[in-house]
Design an enzyme around this catalytic site. Structure first.
Site, PDB file in Angstrom:
ATOM      1  N   SER A 223       0.790  -1.225   0.000  1.00  0.00           N
ATOM      2  CA  SER A 223       0.000   0.000   0.000  1.00  0.00           C
ATOM      3  C   SER A 223       0.830   1.287   0.000  1.00  0.00           C
ATOM      4  CB  SER A 223      -0.954  -0.043   1.200  1.00  0.00           C
ATOM      5  OG  SER A 223      -1.984   0.910   1.063  1.00  0.00           O
TER       6      SER A 223
ATOM      7  N   ASP B 257      -9.766  -7.038  -3.051  1.00  0.00           N
ATOM      8  CA  ASP B 257      -9.300  -5.669  -3.211  1.00  0.00           C
ATOM      9  C   ASP B 257      -9.616  -5.228  -4.634  1.00  0.00           C
ATOM     10  OD1 ASP B 257      -8.047  -3.238  -3.317  1.00  0.00           O
ATOM     11  OD2 ASP B 257      -6.059  -3.960  -2.773  1.00  0.00           O
TER      12      ASP B 257
ATOM     13  N   HIS C 145      -7.708  -5.696   0.910  1.00  0.00           N
ATOM     14  CA  HIS C 145      -6.520  -4.882   0.616  1.00  0.00           C
ATOM     15  C   HIS C 145      -5.335  -5.292   1.488  1.00  0.00           C
ATOM     16  CE1 HIS C 145      -4.118  -1.533  -0.651  1.00  0.00           C
ATOM     17  NE2 HIS C 145      -4.077  -1.015   0.565  1.00  0.00           N
TER      18      HIS C 145
END
Length: 249
Positions: free
Chosen positions: A149, A200, A227
């Site tokens: 991320s 995700d 995610h």
């Protein structure tokens, strides 16, 4: 007739005992192996923490490996915006890799956890320089970089500029992927595991669309994970990560 029945009964009993032993012995061996691992954790499972000195102090966590193999690369874990290095300790990732003979280190990125903010982290070039500093301070040469991320803002500038200094790259739906062109990605020869959860539907498809231009990539999708797929499916995540690490030269 009675003697024949007795012999048949003994044969059936012997076959049953053999079958039971076949089932029980592997379980017993696994139990002994698990017990051995528990003994190792009791003696060596303490997480070492500290702050790497230098111009840009960074807090890190590390579990000392039982026996680090020189043929196995170091592994550096970055983290997402809502997490810190503590995530990889709590998940058992650092301990698992240490048991496998890898030196695994997780850091708090600038302004997160116990790492102070640094002004240089405001630019892509500064974030790249920051990672160069981290590798130097931690004594890591050609590590594998695990980047979920938000940490893509740090890892991608480094990958595009110094991909040859990494033994491997594991992006987990990173941000910042659109900052580079397909041609730039094609110029990177770093072995890459593109990893994400199939739940995700935001960042993961965008990451795959761009990162698939990396010539030496493979893809691992974790079913039923979102995610932060490593939190949703830690066993599947660890299996995919170890599989990738083991095939690196």
């Amino acid at each position: 007739m009675l003697l024949a029945r007795s012999r048949l009964g003994l044969l059936l009993l012997g076959a049953l005992l053999t079958f039971l032993l076949y089932l029980l012995l592997p379980a017993a061996r696994r139990s002994r192996l698990d017990e051995g691992k528990r003994d190792w954790w009791a003696a060596n499972g303490t997480v070492r923490t500290g702050t790497a000195a230098g111009d840009f102090p960074v807090f890190y966590r590390e579990v000392p490996a039982a026996a680090v193999s020189p043929r196995r690369p170091d592994v550096l874990f970055l983290h997402g915006q809502a997490f810190t290095s503590k995530t990889w300790e709590a998940l058992g990732t650092l301990a698992l890799l240490a048991a496998e003979g890898y030196r695994a280190v997780a850091i708090d990125l600038p302004g997160y956890g116990d790492s102070p903010p640094v002004e240089m982290a405001m630019t892509a070039q500064g974030r790249r320089t920051f990672l160069e500093h981290v590798f130097q301070e931690l004594g890591m040469q050609r590590p594998v970089l695990v980047s979920p991320s938000m940490s893509g803002r740090f890892s991608l500038p480094f990958l595009l500029a110094h991909g040859d200094q990494l033994a491997g790259f594991v992006p987990i739906a990173p941000v910042g992927i659109k900052d580079y062109t397909a041609e730039q990605y094609r110029g990177v020869q770093t072995p890459t595991l593109i990893l994400y959860g199939d739940g995700d539907t935001g960042l993961a498809p965008q990451a795959l669309q761009n990162l698939q231009h990396l010539p030496q990539h493979r893809v691992a999708v974790l079913p039923g994970a979102g995610h932060a797929c490593y939190l949703d499916k830690p066993e599947a995540f660890h299996q995919a990560l170890l599989g990738f690490l083991r095939q690196l030269k």
